[in-house]
Design an enzyme around this catalytic site. Sequence first.
Site, mmCIF file in Angstrom:
data_model
loop_
_atom_site.group_PDB
_atom_site.id
_atom_site.type_symbol
_atom_site.label_atom_id
_atom_site.label_comp_id
_atom_site.label_asym_id
_atom_site.label_seq_id
_atom_site.Cartn_x
_atom_site.Cartn_y
_atom_site.Cartn_z
ATOM 1 N N HIS A 293 0.789 -1.228 0.000
ATOM 2 C CA HIS A 293 0.000 0.000 0.000
ATOM 3 C C HIS A 293 0.827 1.286 0.000
ATOM 4 O O HIS A 293 0.323 2.342 -0.346
ATOM 5 C CB HIS A 293 -0.976 0.019 1.188
ATOM 6 C CG HIS A 293 -0.355 0.499 2.466
ATOM 7 N ND1 HIS A 293 0.355 -0.334 3.295
ATOM 8 C CD2 HIS A 293 -0.338 1.722 3.051
ATOM 9 C CE1 HIS A 293 0.778 0.353 4.344
ATOM 10 N NE2 HIS A 293 0.384 1.598 4.224
ATOM 11 N N ARG A 294 2.095 1.215 0.374
ATOM 12 C CA ARG A 294 2.874 2.451 0.483
ATOM 13 C C ARG A 294 3.180 3.053 -0.888
ATOM 14 O O ARG A 294 3.466 2.345 -1.848
ATOM 15 C CB ARG A 294 4.170 2.201 1.252
ATOM 16 C CG ARG A 294 3.947 2.052 2.739
ATOM 17 C CD ARG A 294 5.238 2.217 3.518
ATOM 18 N NE ARG A 294 4.976 2.121 4.945
ATOM 19 C CZ ARG A 294 4.710 3.162 5.729
ATOM 20 N NH1 ARG A 294 4.685 4.372 5.218
ATOM 21 N NH2 ARG A 294 4.474 2.988 7.010
#
Length: 358
Positions: A206-207
């Site tokens: 997700h980063r």
Amino acid sequence: MKIITVVGARPQFVKAAVVSRALQHHGGMQELIVHTGQHYDNNMSDIFFEEMQIPQPAYNLEIKESLHGMMTARMMMGIEKILLDEKPNAVLVYGDTNSTMAASLAAAKLHIPVAHVEAGLRSFNMQMPEEINRIVTDKVSNLLFCPTQTAVDNLQAEGYTQSFYHIHLTGDVMYDAALFYFERSAPRIIEQLQLQDKQFILATIHRAENTKNILHLVSIVEALNELNKQQQVVVPLHPRTSKLIGQLSVKPLFTIIEPVGYFDMLQLLHNCSLVITDSGGLQKEAYFFKKFCVIMREQTEWKELTEHGFATIAGSNKEQIILQSQNFISNHFTSDIALYGDGNAGEKIANILENYLN
């Protein structure tokens, strides 16, 4: 005594729930929750609050600006008005979001004591907005609740002293939460996906450093595809990231599922064989459930995990992700140390807060 708790994202509500339950056991401690609205989350329905036994927010600022400066400014304006109206004895904040920093600054400028849960964490990467938020919040806080000895050491290395700051090693509230909520969860996600116990790898991506970098994303997808040949890889994925992956030249061969709620994530952690993630919180939760973790970042705030061999940093390097994952799968997880406390951090925080305000 009145405490105002400020949160901005679903994980912070889980953390706050631990301390909220502890505060309720102390007579005369009134808590009001302010939700800034920083992260919109479809899972945060009335059912979420009911199942998680979390008090409903007294205020919802519904601030969803995309620019950091504008978001933080609007939060400070909204929080400042609430603080002036409510006149709390202290403001309680969690972690490292923009909501955390905004609430801390607003309270400090009004000379209201600030208590920071998860104080002292450092990635030593100033490119991360979270790192800036942590440092600023710690600097203006009165009570610093550290989840680990590493966090205490970080503060002391930066010159924080007990003569000016109140530094406390409390353990990690997320460990409290994992213990409390796992007992109340059911293995429905395991049954729905027909997963075999300890026969699948749990991964999350997700980063921005991975999702917004095509080379990183391709490398990660190729690594997970290769591992999927040996053991099923299950990836709860935000629709936005799923769409990005769908546009790559390499197609995912692993199992992509919708984002899951906290209870389902605990079950996935309990039943998986390994965790591969770029999430900060999931690194710890892997340890809580005695699972090794491959970290798809260049650094970690939880360096005690890597120092003790429970996690390793692979970045987005395909070969390293595959190699480290294979090494971990062939090893047996054993730990005779308690890196994150005894599961009673919430009660310790409530006791310290009450004594400080008295």
